[in-house]
Design a protein around this motif. Structure first.
Motif, mmCIF file in Angstrom:
data_model
loop_
_atom_site.group_PDB
_atom_site.id
_atom_site.type_symbol
_atom_site.label_atom_id
_atom_site.label_comp_id
_atom_site.label_asym_id
_atom_site.label_seq_id
_atom_site.Cartn_x
_atom_site.Cartn_y
_atom_site.Cartn_z
ATOM 1 N N VAL A 14 39.466 44.532 36.052
ATOM 2 C CA VAL A 14 40.148 44.973 37.277
ATOM 3 C C VAL A 14 41.647 45.125 37.030
ATOM 4 O O VAL A 14 42.270 44.268 36.403
ATOM 5 C CB VAL A 14 39.918 43.976 38.431
ATOM 6 N N ASN A 15 42.210 46.225 37.533
ATOM 7 C CA ASN A 15 43.654 46.444 37.520
ATOM 8 C C ASN A 15 44.200 46.418 38.945
ATOM 9 O O ASN A 15 43.482 46.780 39.892
ATOM 10 C CB ASN A 15 44.005 47.784 36.878
ATOM 11 N N LEU A 16 45.447 46.029 39.093
ATOM 12 C CA LEU A 16 46.087 45.945 40.408
ATOM 13 C C LEU A 16 47.270 46.893 40.487
ATOM 14 O O LEU A 16 48.167 46.856 39.645
ATOM 15 C CB LEU A 16 46.555 44.507 40.679
ATOM 16 N N ASP A 17 47.257 47.767 41.492
ATOM 17 C CA ASP A 17 48.432 48.555 41.871
ATOM 18 C C ASP A 17 48.955 47.948 43.167
ATOM 19 O O ASP A 17 48.561 48.363 44.266
ATOM 20 C CB ASP A 17 48.056 50.027 42.076
ATOM 21 N N ASP A 18 49.829 46.959 43.045
ATOM 22 C CA ASP A 18 50.213 46.165 44.209
ATOM 23 C C ASP A 18 51.030 46.960 45.220
ATOM 24 O O ASP A 18 51.087 46.598 46.393
ATOM 25 C CB ASP A 18 51.004 44.930 43.755
ATOM 26 N N GLU A 19 51.658 48.050 44.793
ATOM 27 C CA GLU A 19 52.444 48.849 45.731
ATOM 28 C C GLU A 19 51.548 49.504 46.788
ATOM 29 O O GLU A 19 52.040 49.916 47.841
ATOM 30 C CB GLU A 19 53.237 49.908 44.980
ATOM 31 N N LEU A 35 43.117 47.673 44.165
ATOM 32 C CA LEU A 35 42.287 47.137 43.088
ATOM 33 C C LEU A 35 41.400 48.255 42.547
ATOM 34 O O LEU A 35 40.644 48.870 43.302
ATOM 35 C CB LEU A 35 41.437 45.967 43.594
ATOM 36 N N THR A 36 41.498 48.498 41.259
ATOM 37 C CA THR A 36 40.735 49.589 40.659
ATOM 38 C C THR A 36 39.971 49.096 39.444
ATOM 39 O O THR A 36 40.364 48.136 38.784
ATOM 40 C CB THR A 36 41.658 50.746 40.224
ATOM 41 N N SER A 37 38.869 49.761 39.169
ATOM 42 C CA SER A 37 38.013 49.407 38.036
ATOM 43 C C SER A 37 38.563 49.996 36.748
ATOM 44 O O SER A 37 38.816 51.203 36.666
ATOM 45 C CB SER A 37 36.593 49.931 38.289
ATOM 46 N N LYS A 38 38.729 49.161 35.745
ATOM 47 C CA LYS A 38 39.169 49.670 34.448
ATOM 48 C C LYS A 38 38.135 50.621 33.859
ATOM 49 O O LYS A 38 38.472 51.582 33.158
ATOM 50 C CB LYS A 38 39.406 48.512 33.486
ATOM 51 N N ASP A 39 36.888 50.384 34.162
ATOM 52 C CA ASP A 39 35.812 51.210 33.607
ATOM 53 C C ASP A 39 35.787 52.602 34.236
ATOM 54 O O ASP A 39 35.515 53.591 33.559
ATOM 55 C CB ASP A 39 34.471 50.502 33.826
ATOM 56 N N PHE A 40 36.083 52.687 35.534
ATOM 57 C CA PHE A 40 35.978 53.956 36.257
ATOM 58 C C PHE A 40 37.340 54.634 36.450
ATOM 59 O O PHE A 40 37.402 55.809 36.801
ATOM 60 C CB PHE A 40 35.332 53.710 37.628
#
Length: 581
Positions: free
Chosen positions: A180-185, A242-247
């Protein structure tokens, strides 16, 4: 509005049944006492926009997007008697300030307005605040196309911003876990992810730091979002924080086809949606089923589709000649299979089936065994450790189907005898269906070398295919239809999301054609539904079952006495009125 207001029970009878009368946008409906306002509005088909609220989680009232106008009968003066209108209700006095619908419950004679100037102005104000620091990066955001911030900004926003100062810049593309990656903005501080990890995943790893406009989502010190249920936070996130690193950056969702299916990585059989374009799977996400997996699934099962994709797929039937596999056509391969099996007595043939096969495939496997005259038929057991949530100790998705169709309490019980038969020469021919024998089945190269004939169906290149005299390419879980019975005895349906590559076929078609070639008699099986009808007549537990009756949510076929821990915990939370469920 539906016709619910024409189906009102008398007040005294409604009270006995625990119902209260609520007026929603001018229409009276009856709902269970204690129902949250937002759920009562949903029952009345009145939309209430929301971000932080989720029926499976607690309600903190963070986002304020679900503001509605509430009204109750005015407080009576001392000694005064209530007056009722011709409908039998007291007049409603409307409050001048809105209330949140997610955390408040309904009461008798309550009024709720989801429309009107007060409600519309407050929603517009909430949207304006949410968008003040939100970046306009929809063209590159993975959430575009399924983002409720986009949808509600169109329906309830101002259409233009009055904010002229610099936006607050927050961390972007932050690695908070292995998946999981986070784009907190982009985060709107709804706290869904925090509550999920705390309440469902039992791993309170996420939290907010700082205050005001600088509030930031982050992991606790020296922690990562590495739970096997962490990717469920991506599904919960109403924006693209919150985004999927895989997708991530793989495909726009509006280009993808959605197919309802089930997970085949363990006996729980989580309900899923398979997202495809062409013949490629881009992602698998959980699908709501309150009798199986609620709304969640493990990360390990979600990403398992990668194992059946790749360049090592078998795409053509092959026959070994002088130690080398040569590609052939299906007619030749089926006839060669039939002719080869006819060279052996039934007692000399063993069939190693798979509890990963569908019920339809298992039934044709049993039919083939009966025709060949062999009782040496077995599946391969796969046992692991249950995780106390959704992952079953049984890693086969259809062990209960094998038990019913093979009429064995342990369908894998004869595997040891088959191995011994290869060793002493009593078993000379092996038919392996969807199993890599030199792997989880525990066969050695020397044991397989003792067989005079090996016929196998396989999805990918493996050691068993290499050792086989005839190799028949088959379909994976996303390329076929069929039914399976999960650990609790629920009959569920696989649906085809993509086409098998090359000349690979469905397993049931392969088995049907082998039977037809071996017997020379027509079996009137042209579609999968035809097999389901035959099973319904032959196996008592399936009586009356058709493929269409199984539906998207499945049907309870047998009682196993097994429960799913995550569902039991959720039921308890519903009883405690912690969540709606």
């Amino acid at each position: 509005m539906s016709d619910t207001d024409t189906k009102q029970l008398p007040k005294d009878l409604a009270a006995e049944k625990g119902l209260v009368n609520v007026q929603i946008d001018g229409h009276w409906i009856q709902v269970p006492r204690g129902t949250r306002m937002i759920e009562a509005c949903r029952m009345a088909e009145a939309q209430v926009p929301h971000y932080c609220y989720h029926p499976k989680l607690s309600s903190p009232g963070n986002c304020r997007m679900c503001l509605v106008q509430m009204g109750m009968p005015p407080r009576l003066a001392p000694g005064a008697e209530p007056t009722f209108n011709e409908e039998g209700f007291q007049e409603i006095g409307w409050m001048p300030r809105p209330v949140i619908a997610c955390a408040n419950t309904v009461g008798e004679n309550m009024g709720i307005r989801t429309q009107g100037d007060l409600v519309e102005k407050t929603r517009e104000g909430v949207m304006e605040f949410l968008l003040i620091n939100h970046p306009l990066d929809c063209p590159i955001c993975d959430q575009a196309g399924e983002c409720s911030l986009q949808e509600f900004s169109v329906e309830h926003g101002r259409g233009q911003s009055r904010f002229i100062d610099d936006k607050v810049k927050k961390p972007k593309n932050v690695d908070i876990g292995p998946r999981v990656n986070l784009d907190d903005e982009r985060c709107i501080m709804c706290s869904r992810c925090i509550r999920f990890m705390d309440e469902v995943a039992d791993d309170a790893v996420l939290g907010f730091t700082e205050r005001g406009t600088h509030t930031t989502l982050s992991c606790h010190p020296d922690r990562k979002l590495d739970s096997n249920y962490g990717m469920n936070t991506i599904d919960l996130c109403p924006v693209g924080a919150l985004t999927s690193k895989d997708f991530r950056f793989q495909m726009r969702v509006w280009f993808l086809k959605e197919t309802k299916s089930i997970d085949t990585n363990c006996a729980t059989g989580c309900n899923t949606t398979i997202w495809t374009r062409g013949n490629e799977i881009y992602r698998v996400t959980p699908r709501l089923n309150n009798d199986v997996n609620s709304e969640w699934m493990p990360d390990s099962h979600r990403l398992a589709f990668h194992e059946v994709q790749g360049d090592n797929r078998l795409t053509d039937p092959m026959i070994k000649a002088e130690g080398t596999h040569e590609v052939t056509n299906w007619q030749t391969a089926i006839e060669a299979t039939s002719d080869a099996l006819k060279q052996f007595e039934g007692s000399e043939i063993a069939i190693i089936a798979s509890a990963r096969q569908t019920n339809e495939e298992l039934f044709l496997t049993k039919t083939l065994a009966d025709i060949l005259g062999t009782s040496s038929i077995s599946t391969v057991a796969r046992m692991g450790e249950a995780d106390g949530k959704l992952i079953s100790a049984d890693r086969n998705p259809n062990s209960n189907g094998a038990k019913l169709i093979f009429e064995q309490d342990d369908p894998s019980a004869k595997l040891a005898a088959i191995k011994a038969g290869l060793g002493n020469g009593s078993i000379k021919a092996i038919v392996a269906l969807g199993e890599d024998l030199i792997g989880e089945a525990g066969f050695s190269h020397d044991e397989l070398a003792a067989a005079e004939l090996i016929i196998s169906t396989n999805i990918k290149e493996n050691a068993t295919a290499q050792a086989s005299d005839i190799v028949l390419p088959s379909s994976n879980f996303a390329e076929k239809r069929g039914t399976m019975i999960n650990v609790t005895g629920r009959l569920q349906r696989l649906n085809q999301a993509s086409q098998a590559p090359g000349n690979a076929r469905d397993d049931w078609e392969i088995l049907r054609d082998i039977i037809l070639s071996y017997t020379g008699e027509a079996n009137d099986i042209y579609m999968l539904e035809d097999i389901v009808k035959v099973i319904a007549q032959a196996v008592p537990a399936f009586e009356g079952v058709t493929f269409s009756k199984v539906g998207d949510q499945g049907i309870q076929l047998i009682e196993t006495g097994v429960t799913i821990p995550l569902l039991e915990k959720e039921k308890q939370r519903v009883e405690n009125r912690e969540i709606v469920g």
